[in-house]
Scaffold this active site. Sequence first.
Site, PDB file in Angstrom:
ATOM      1  N   ASP A  67     -15.185 -16.926  -8.035  1.00  0.00           N
ATOM      2  CA  ASP A  67     -15.522 -16.253  -6.783  1.00  0.00           C
ATOM      3  C   ASP A  67     -17.022 -16.279  -6.508  1.00  0.00           C
ATOM      4  O   ASP A  67     -17.818 -16.584  -7.391  1.00  0.00           O
ATOM      5  CB  ASP A  67     -15.001 -14.804  -6.791  1.00  0.00           C
ATOM      6  CG  ASP A  67     -15.188 -14.107  -8.143  1.00  0.00           C
ATOM      7  OD1 ASP A  67     -16.051 -14.546  -8.926  1.00  0.00           O
ATOM      8  OD2 ASP A  67     -14.471 -13.141  -8.413  1.00  0.00           O
ATOM      9  N   ASN A 136      -9.687  -1.516 -10.866  1.00  0.00           N
ATOM     10  CA  ASN A 136      -8.505  -1.384  -9.999  1.00  0.00           C
ATOM     11  C   ASN A 136      -7.482  -2.497 -10.253  1.00  0.00           C
ATOM     12  O   ASN A 136      -6.547  -2.678  -9.486  1.00  0.00           O
ATOM     13  CB  ASN A 136      -8.916  -1.388  -8.515  1.00  0.00           C
ATOM     14  CG  ASN A 136      -9.561  -2.705  -8.096  1.00  0.00           C
ATOM     15  OD1 ASN A 136      -9.750  -3.602  -8.922  1.00  0.00           O
ATOM     16  ND2 ASN A 136      -9.900  -2.843  -6.830  1.00  0.00           N
ATOM     17  N   HIS A 138      -8.089  -5.787 -10.272  1.00  0.00           N
ATOM     18  CA  HIS A 138      -8.321  -7.096  -9.632  1.00  0.00           C
ATOM     19  C   HIS A 138      -8.641  -8.169 -10.674  1.00  0.00           C
ATOM     20  O   HIS A 138      -9.232  -7.893 -11.721  1.00  0.00           O
ATOM     21  CB  HIS A 138      -9.375  -7.035  -8.515  1.00  0.00           C
ATOM     22  CG  HIS A 138     -10.795  -6.886  -8.935  1.00  0.00           C
ATOM     23  ND1 HIS A 138     -11.734  -6.215  -8.197  1.00  0.00           N
ATOM     24  CD2 HIS A 138     -11.481  -7.342 -10.032  1.00  0.00           C
ATOM     25  CE1 HIS A 138     -12.901  -6.253  -8.791  1.00  0.00           C
ATOM     26  NE2 HIS A 138     -12.783  -6.947  -9.915  1.00  0.00           N
ATOM     27  N   GLU A 143      -7.981  -8.358  -4.789  1.00  0.00           N
ATOM     28  CA  GLU A 143      -7.883  -6.901  -4.811  1.00  0.00           C
ATOM     29  C   GLU A 143      -6.408  -6.481  -4.752  1.00  0.00           C
ATOM     30  O   GLU A 143      -5.545  -7.291  -4.398  1.00  0.00           O
ATOM     31  CB  GLU A 143      -8.644  -6.335  -3.603  1.00  0.00           C
ATOM     32  CG  GLU A 143     -10.144  -6.659  -3.606  1.00  0.00           C
ATOM     33  CD  GLU A 143     -10.949  -5.820  -4.613  1.00  0.00           C
ATOM     34  OE1 GLU A 143     -10.432  -5.519  -5.706  1.00  0.00           O
ATOM     35  OE2 GLU A 143     -12.100  -5.479  -4.292  1.00  0.00           O
TER      36      GLU A 143
HETATM   37  C1  F6R Z   1     -16.092 -11.848 -11.369  1.00  0.00           C
HETATM   38  C2  F6R Z   1     -14.677 -11.491 -11.354  1.00  0.00           C
HETATM   39  C3  F6R Z   1     -14.257 -10.066 -11.448  1.00  0.00           C
HETATM   40  C4  F6R Z   1     -14.758  -9.397 -12.732  1.00  0.00           C
HETATM   41  C5  F6R Z   1     -14.338  -7.938 -12.773  1.00  0.00           C
HETATM   42  C6  F6R Z   1     -14.871  -7.227 -13.990  1.00  0.00           C
HETATM   43  O1  F6R Z   1     -16.246 -13.253 -11.277  1.00  0.00           O
HETATM   44  O2  F6R Z   1     -13.890 -12.358 -11.236  1.00  0.00           O
HETATM   45  O3  F6R Z   1     -12.853  -9.998 -11.406  1.00  0.00           O
HETATM   46  O4  F6R Z   1     -14.236 -10.080 -13.836  1.00  0.00           O
HETATM   47  O5  F6R Z   1     -14.795  -7.281 -11.633  1.00  0.00           O
HETATM   48  O6  F6R Z   1     -16.259  -7.140 -13.902  1.00  0.00           O
HETATM   49  P1  F6R Z   1     -17.132  -6.677 -15.157  1.00  0.00           P
HETATM   50  O7  F6R Z   1     -16.958  -7.735 -16.199  1.00  0.00           O
HETATM   51  O8  F6R Z   1     -18.534  -6.616 -14.649  1.00  0.00           O
HETATM   52  O9  F6R Z   1     -16.587  -5.363 -15.586  1.00  0.00           O
END
Ligand code: F6R
Length: 263
Positions: A67, A136, A138, A143
């Site tokens: 992403d 959440n 994702h 989401e």
């Molecule tokens: C980022 C991504 C998100 C993160 C998730 C956890 O490329 O794909 O799904 O893996 O938001 O973020 P952290 O590792 O910062 O807790």
Amino acid sequence: MRIVLTHELDQAAELVATEILRQLDKKPKLVLGLATGSTPVGIYRKLAEAHQRGKADFSRVHTFNLDEYLDLPAGHERGYRYFMDEHLFQHINIPRENIHFPPSEGSDLERRCVEFEERILEVGGIDIQVLGIGSNGHIGFNEPMSSLCSRTRIKTLTDKTLTDNSRFYAEGEHQPELAVTMGIGTILDARKIVLQAFGAKKSEAIRATVEGPVSSSCPGSALQLHPATTLYLDPDSASQLRERKYYERAQQLQSKLRQEGRL
Ligand code: F6R
């Protein structure tokens, strides 16, 4: 879904990096799907160290990031390209043209999202997809309530994600609300998936991912449909799993088979 309960953050990163390096040894043209955020940083450090020790050649590897925020100018320090350069790409010998991100600037985005998916197929599909998970549930920026067969597209970030990620932004600084992300269908096409989760903040999402019904209300639960997903969990993120004892026993029995060279 294989559950690996780890005791230190570093242990999970070591296990995932070792698996990636083992696959790279077997297949120099490995195709990696990569995540950003705090979770995978240890993996990238270990891959960079392996390269610096002369143990890993990334010259034929392709990477596809999950992403990117929409409309952050190239080189912006909150952007995921910048993050990946800092943590991995500038430390390894991957050619720039082998690094791929979903389109996040300019026009004709839907068509370019389709081209991004086509590029993944042209290089043979993703061999290993690295994931973190949002509090959440994702995965990528899919989401809750994302279609379980979604493909690369623009998503509006939820309030929960914006709040969780506000730690990366100074007060008053513009925080993007839109991102382009691989879809859940895109992620499920990977041959292997590894997901790490650390901290109590992730425990509810992990419970729903592993033991909840498959439901778009927790996008991580779609991984139950994937044949080769491994979750690396620290004690806090695993704290709400009802069947923890069973996963521990399964892990011990499986590692015995591995030690015997039977897996
Ligand atoms: C980022 C991504 C998100 C993160 C998730 C956890 O490329 O794909 O799904 O893996 O938001 O973020 P952290 O590792 O910062 O807790």
